[in-house]
Design a protein around this motif. Sequence first.
Motif, PDB file in Angstrom:
ATOM      1  N   MET A 163       0.824  -1.202   0.000  1.00 40.70           N
ATOM      2  CA  MET A 163       0.000   0.000   0.000  1.00 40.70           C
ATOM      3  C   MET A 163       0.862   1.257   0.000  1.00 40.70           C
ATOM      4  SD  MET A 163      -2.596   1.474   2.866  1.00 40.70           S
ATOM      5  CE  MET A 163      -1.139   1.998   3.771  1.00 40.70           C
ATOM      6  N   ARG A 164       1.936   1.235   0.796  1.00 41.85           N
ATOM      7  CA  ARG A 164       2.825   2.407   0.829  1.00 41.85           C
ATOM      8  C   ARG A 164       3.382   2.694  -0.554  1.00 41.85           C
ATOM      9  NH1 ARG A 164       5.261   0.422   5.943  1.00 41.85           N
ATOM     10  NH2 ARG A 164       6.996  -0.294   4.682  1.00 41.85           N
ATOM     11  N   GLY A 165       3.834   1.636  -1.236  1.00 45.98           N
ATOM     12  CA  GLY A 165       4.389   1.821  -2.577  1.00 45.98           C
ATOM     13  C   GLY A 165       3.354   2.330  -3.561  1.00 45.98           C
ATOM     14  N   LEU A 166       2.135   1.806  -3.459  1.00 42.99           N
ATOM     15  CA  LEU A 166       1.057   2.216  -4.353  1.00 42.99           C
ATOM     16  C   LEU A 166       0.736   3.693  -4.182  1.00 42.99           C
ATOM     17  CD1 LEU A 166      -1.219   1.278  -6.345  1.00 42.99           C
ATOM     18  CD2 LEU A 166      -2.648   0.959  -4.313  1.00 42.99           C
ATOM     19  N   LEU A 167       0.591   4.130  -2.934  1.00 45.98           N
ATOM     20  CA  LEU A 167       0.217   5.523  -2.682  1.00 45.98           C
ATOM     21  C   LEU A 167       1.357   6.481  -3.016  1.00 45.98           C
ATOM     22  CD1 LEU A 167      -1.839   5.222   0.619  1.00 45.98           C
ATOM     23  CD2 LEU A 167      -2.629   5.194  -1.751  1.00 45.98           C
ATOM     24  N   LYS A 168       2.576   6.064  -2.766  1.00 50.37           N
ATOM     25  CA  LYS A 168       3.721   6.912  -3.104  1.00 50.37           C
ATOM     26  C   LYS A 168       3.812   7.094  -4.607  1.00 50.37           C
ATOM     27  CE  LYS A 168       7.260   9.383  -2.000  1.00 50.37           C
ATOM     28  NZ  LYS A 168       7.040  10.704  -1.350  1.00 50.37           N
ATOM     29  N   SER A 169       3.598   6.011  -5.347  1.00 50.74           N
ATOM     30  CA  SER A 169       3.614   6.091  -6.807  1.00 50.74           C
ATOM     31  C   SER A 169       2.500   7.001  -7.313  1.00 50.74           C
ATOM     32  CB  SER A 169       3.466   4.689  -7.401  1.00 50.74           C
ATOM     33  OG  SER A 169       3.329   4.748  -8.807  1.00 50.74           O
ATOM     34  N   TYR A 170       1.338   6.906  -6.695  1.00 54.34           N
ATOM     35  CA  TYR A 170       0.204   7.749  -7.069  1.00 54.34           C
ATOM     36  C   TYR A 170       0.542   9.229  -6.866  1.00 54.34           C
ATOM     37  CZ  TYR A 170      -4.547   9.702  -6.768  1.00 54.34           C
ATOM     38  OH  TYR A 170      -5.670  10.473  -6.936  1.00 54.34           O
ATOM     39  N   ALA A 171       1.126   9.551  -5.717  1.00 51.50           N
ATOM     40  CA  ALA A 171       1.494  10.951  -5.449  1.00 51.50           C
ATOM     41  C   ALA A 171       2.591  11.414  -6.404  1.00 51.50           C
ATOM     42  CB  ALA A 171       1.948  11.100  -4.003  1.00 51.50           C
ATOM     43  N   ASP A 172       3.528  10.537  -6.720  1.00 51.84           N
ATOM     44  CA  ASP A 172       4.609  10.908  -7.636  1.00 51.84           C
ATOM     45  C   ASP A 172       4.077  11.258  -9.023  1.00 51.84           C
ATOM     46  OD1 ASP A 172       6.486  10.529  -5.667  1.00 51.84           O
ATOM     47  OD2 ASP A 172       7.086   8.528  -6.326  1.00 51.84           O
ATOM     48  N   ARG A 173       2.906  10.735  -9.377  1.00 47.65           N
ATOM     49  CA  ARG A 173       2.284  11.063 -10.665  1.00 47.65           C
ATOM     50  C   ARG A 173       1.456  12.349 -10.582  1.00 47.65           C
ATOM     51  NH1 ARG A 173      -1.510   7.562 -12.776  1.00 47.65           N
ATOM     52  NH2 ARG A 173      -1.939   6.545 -10.787  1.00 47.65           N
ATOM     53  N   GLY A 174       1.489  13.012  -9.430  1.00 43.48           N
ATOM     54  CA  GLY A 174       0.789  14.281  -9.290  1.00 43.48           C
ATOM     55  C   GLY A 174      -0.494  14.217  -8.506  1.00 43.48           C
ATOM     56  N   GLY A 175      -0.827  13.044  -7.966  1.00 42.98           N
ATOM     57  CA  GLY A 175      -2.060  12.916  -7.208  1.00 42.98           C
ATOM     58  C   GLY A 175      -1.974  13.526  -5.823  1.00 42.98           C
ATOM     59  N   THR A 176      -3.126  13.873  -5.282  1.00 38.91           N
ATOM     60  CA  THR A 176      -3.240  14.386  -3.922  1.00 38.91           C
ATOM     61  C   THR A 176      -3.764  13.262  -3.036  1.00 38.91           C
ATOM     62  OG1 THR A 176      -3.768  16.605  -4.740  1.00 38.91           O
ATOM     63  CG2 THR A 176      -4.329  16.127  -2.443  1.00 38.91           C
ATOM     64  N   VAL A 177      -3.045  12.958  -1.962  1.00 39.49           N
ATOM     65  CA  VAL A 177      -3.446  11.864  -1.076  1.00 39.49           C
ATOM     66  C   VAL A 177      -3.627  12.393   0.343  1.00 39.49           C
ATOM     67  CG1 VAL A 177      -2.868   9.593  -0.138  1.00 39.49           C
ATOM     68  CG2 VAL A 177      -2.139  10.204  -2.455  1.00 39.49           C
ATOM     69  N   LEU A 178      -4.809  12.141   0.914  1.00 42.98           N
ATOM     70  CA  LEU A 178      -5.040  12.375   2.338  1.00 42.98           C
ATOM     71  C   LEU A 178      -5.229  11.011   2.981  1.00 42.98           C
ATOM     72  CD1 LEU A 178      -5.499  14.218   4.775  1.00 42.98           C
ATOM     73  CD2 LEU A 178      -7.928  14.255   4.192  1.00 42.98           C
ATOM     74  N   LEU A 179      -4.352  10.683   3.894  1.00 42.29           N
ATOM     75  CA  LEU A 179      -4.304   9.352   4.500  1.00 42.29           C
ATOM     76  C   LEU A 179      -4.509   9.487   5.996  1.00 42.29           C
ATOM     77  CD1 LEU A 179      -3.550   6.300   4.411  1.00 42.29           C
ATOM     78  CD2 LEU A 179      -1.158   7.002   4.545  1.00 42.29           C
ATOM     79  N   SER A 180      -5.650   9.002   6.486  1.00 42.71           N
ATOM     80  CA  SER A 180      -5.946   9.069   7.912  1.00 42.71           C
ATOM     81  C   SER A 180      -5.505   7.795   8.602  1.00 42.71           C
ATOM     82  CB  SER A 180      -7.450   9.268   8.113  1.00 42.71           C
ATOM     83  OG  SER A 180      -7.827   8.923   9.427  1.00 42.71           O
ATOM     84  N   SER A 181      -4.947   7.930   9.802  1.00 39.45           N
ATOM     85  CA  SER A 181      -4.550   6.742  10.562  1.00 39.45           C
ATOM     86  C   SER A 181      -4.251   7.137  11.999  1.00 39.45           C
ATOM     87  CB  SER A 181      -3.304   6.102   9.940  1.00 39.45           C
ATOM     88  OG  SER A 181      -2.926   4.937  10.643  1.00 39.45           O
ATOM     89  N   HIS A 182      -4.299   6.129  12.893  1.00 41.64           N
ATOM     90  CA  HIS A 182      -3.777   6.324  14.240  1.00 41.64           C
ATOM     91  C   HIS A 182      -2.452   5.588  14.388  1.00 41.64           C
ATOM     92  CE1 HIS A 182      -6.108   2.560  14.422  1.00 41.64           C
ATOM     93  NE2 HIS A 182      -5.219   2.182  15.310  1.00 41.64           N
ATOM     94  N   LEU A 183      -1.927   5.015  13.278  1.00 37.23           N
ATOM     95  CA  LEU A 183      -0.659   4.277  13.280  1.00 37.23           C
ATOM     96  C   LEU A 183       0.449   5.193  12.776  1.00 37.23           C
ATOM     97  CD1 LEU A 183      -1.962   0.904  11.790  1.00 37.23           C
ATOM     98  CD2 LEU A 183      -1.619   1.485  14.205  1.00 37.23           C
ATOM     99  N   LEU A 184       1.058   5.931  13.688  1.00 34.26           N
ATOM    100  CA  LEU A 184       2.059   6.924  13.326  1.00 34.26           C
ATOM    101  C   LEU A 184       3.228   6.314  12.580  1.00 34.26           C
ATOM    102  CD1 LEU A 184       3.222   9.779  13.507  1.00 34.26           C
ATOM    103  CD2 LEU A 184       4.084   9.221  15.763  1.00 34.26           C
ATOM    104  N   HIS A 185       3.707   5.158  13.054  1.00 36.01           N
ATOM    105  CA  HIS A 185       4.891   4.551  12.456  1.00 36.01           C
ATOM    106  C   HIS A 185       4.682   4.253  10.974  1.00 36.01           C
ATOM    107  CE1 HIS A 185       8.480   2.134  11.960  1.00 36.01           C
ATOM    108  NE2 HIS A 185       7.738   1.106  11.564  1.00 36.01           N
TER     109      HIS A 185
END
Length: 314
Positions: A167-189
């Motif tokens: 998932m981290r790789g997928l979202l990073k790739s998405y942002a690298d293509r110019g996407g805007t990502v808002l990711l909510s979590s209580h898992l700071l690490h």
Amino acid sequence: MITVDRLTKSYGDYTAVDDVSFVCQPGRVTGFLGPNGAGKTTTMRVMVGLTLPTSGQVTIGGVRYHDIPNPGRHVGVLLDASAQHAGRTGREILTIGAKTMGLPMSRVDEMLKLVGLDDTEAKRRLRNYSLGMKQRLGIAHALLGDPSVLILDEPANGLDPAGIRWMRGLLKSYADRGGTVLLSSHLLHEVEQIADEMILIGRGRIVARGDRATLLAQASGGPSALVVSLDNAALSQGLSARGFTVEPAGAGLRVGATPEDVGRAALEAGIVLTDLRAGGAGLEDLFLELTSGAAREAVPGVRTSAPLNGGLPA
């Protein structure tokens, strides 16, 4: 781009979100962090028109969500991976979404492959999915319309370590293509490994924001390093002579200096280091301290005070 402008949401005497403002920029992953009940999900529900604000507003590309034509083509949303008909198969759920958005059916196969659901799993009914499989299907549905903005609430919930890395790789790739990502979590690490910027919320209010380096500087209260060497006594003497504070810490020393300063001093003294790391308060410490008033559990030692789809700006 997502713009939250002085957003407040109250339920009678209870204020779930209290005068919150922030911006999520294109090409970046923004982590939205806070303990359970801090106001993260309420804020995201307002973003996508599921909850009406008491005051303030949220715009996506300068437009409120309910004013966006065919919003699934511009905004991908995952708020609850189980919020689908339990009797439908994964393929049926994506097919309905594709038909609703006017997408070719080939897009369904693309998304199933992208999230790692094989043909057998795609034919399984949602009620028989594990939580991790539901999350993968939810991410596939959010990406179905090739949107320019992603809004994801706890997407790592239920994923195993391999799934979280995927998932981290997928979202990073998405942002690298110019996407805007808002990711909510209580898992700071998990979030700090991918987020370009982090927003910490507690009791409905923003308590800190910034990139990892900025938040670490806020947490540390000054430079600090932990070091272990083959001659701690000589290293301590050399560091003290340079004006740094030094005190024993486990098998090594805690030094009131940056790791670079300690490494330079050790090099000049010819002392071999076996371990050297930043020793200030970490992001987890800052997170727990700033949100401790909203936590359900008392925390010992913590004070309780390919271009993306167009149509809308990312």
